[in-house]
Design a protein around this motif. Structure first.
Motif, short mmCIF file in Angstrom:
data_model
loop_
_atom_site.label_atom_id
_atom_site.label_comp_id
_atom_site.label_asym_id
_atom_site.label_seq_id
_atom_site.Cartn_x
_atom_site.Cartn_y
_atom_site.Cartn_z
N ASP A 1 -6.18 0.73 5.18
CA ASP A 1 -5.26 -0.25 5.74
C ASP A 1 -5.76 -0.69 7.11
OD1 ASP A 1 -3.15 -1.81 6.54
OD2 ASP A 1 -1.61 -0.30 6.24
N ILE B 1 -8.32 3.76 -0.44
CA ILE B 1 -7.42 2.75 0.10
C ILE B 1 -7.49 2.79 1.61
CG2 ILE B 1 -5.01 2.01 0.26
CD1 ILE B 1 -4.50 3.28 -2.44
N MET C 1 1.11 4.33 -2.76
CA MET C 1 0.87 5.72 -2.39
C MET C 1 2.10 6.60 -2.55
SD MET C 1 -2.27 6.17 -1.58
CE MET C 1 -2.05 7.79 -0.87
N PRO D 1 -4.82 5.40 6.60
CA PRO D 1 -3.71 4.54 7.03
C PRO D 1 -4.08 3.66 8.21
CG PRO D 1 -3.34 6.80 7.72
CD PRO D 1 -4.57 6.82 6.85
N ALA E 1 -11.01 11.10 4.03
CA ALA E 1 -10.49 10.58 2.77
C ALA E 1 -11.43 10.88 1.60
CB ALA E 1 -10.27 9.07 2.89
N ILE F 1 0.83 -1.20 0.00
CA ILE F 1 0.00 0.00 0.00
C ILE F 1 0.87 1.26 0.00
CG2 ILE F 1 -1.59 1.38 1.41
CD1 ILE F 1 -2.99 -0.89 0.00
N ARG F 2 1.90 1.27 0.83
CA ARG F 2 2.77 2.45 0.91
C ARG F 2 3.51 2.68 -0.40
NH1 ARG F 2 3.89 4.79 5.62
NH2 ARG F 2 6.04 5.25 5.02
N TYR G 1 -6.97 7.95 1.18
CA TYR G 1 -6.14 6.99 1.91
C TYR G 1 -6.44 7.08 3.40
CZ TYR G 1 -1.83 4.83 3.75
OH TYR G 1 -0.93 4.04 4.41
#
Length: 253
Positions: A170, A168, A56, A86, A159, A52-53, A84
């Protein structure tokens, strides 16, 4: 008449990532299309959050390529098209001095910059995203005084404030009770079906999402991909993914 096809929202080719001499991800290839509903599962330390990181731009790949909306990542600037949330974002210190509206307004920074003045368009987008997530009545409450489920919805509203085409998330259920988890998945379904927002999220709860998602990514350093979760939810595949014998039990409700 020639047909024009929209580019993938994400296009990853031969992606490798090494940190401190340790190979975290290797030979990853994937694509995410407009309107898809995707989940990532895998063991702890398997590289899910790292992937994911990388998508991004928060980490740089050791080798390989990433395209966003058809543009090479190093040339991509339209980050407001990606929402996003996180990992552990719903875990907020009780003394954090920001109201719900102030937190949601942070979602507009990608479009105007942190020092820019709030426009009427910004205000409308903030109101819309709060209403979508059912937190309008909490606008003046401090974010740290809310329940885990309420904070989760506020972070999703933040977001969504940039009107993204893909969201996205997480590990969305960290610190959230079971009832809030189910409400959260209902919100994702609604956003995907009514707003046509593509969804990509990391989860351990395969049973809750298996019937709803269109694409399931299994990540354990490398990537195993299925177009539909039903094709991959087998004992041998799960054992390979988690590195230990796995048995799947089907519950009929």
């Amino acid at each position: 008449m020639s047909l024009k096809f929209a580019p993938s929202l994400f296009e990853v080719r031969d992606l490798n990532f090494t940190r401190g001499g340790n190979e975290i991800l290797k030979s990853v290839n994937l694509s995410i299309l407009e309107g898809e509903y995707c989940a990532i599962i895998g063991p702890n330390g398997g590289g899910k959050t790292t992937l994911i990181r990388l998508l991004m731009g928060l980490e740089k790949p050791t080798s390989g390529s990433i395209k966003l909306f058809g543009t090479e990542q190093n040339k991509f600037r339209a980050w407001n098209r990606i929402g996003y949330v996180p990992q552990r974002s719903a875990l907020v210190d009780a003394t954090f001095p920001a109201t719900v509206r102030e937190v949601v307004a942070m979602g507009r920074y990608a479009g105007r910059g942190i020092l820019g003045f709030e426009t009427s368009e910004d205000a409308e987008a903030i109101e819309e995203s709060m209403e979508q997530m059912g937190v309008s009545d909490l606008r003046d409450r401090l974010i740290g005084h809310l329940s885990g489920g309420q904070r989760q919805r506020v972070m999703i509203a933040r977001a969504l404030a940039s009107h993204p085409q893909v969201l996205i998330v997480d590990e969305p259920n960290t610190g959230v009770d079971v009832e809030s988890q189910h409400r959260f998945y209902e919100l994702l379904r609604l956003l995907n079906k009514t707003k046509r927002i593509a969804i990509l999220f990391i989860t351990h709860d395969v049973g809750v999402i298996a019937e709803d998602i269109s694409k399931l990514f299994f990540v354990n350093q490398t990537l195993l991909l299925s177009q539909t979760p039903q094709q991959m939810l087998r004992c041998d595949q799960m054992s390979r993914l988690y590195g230990t014998p796995a048995h799947l039990v089907s519950h009929n409700h």
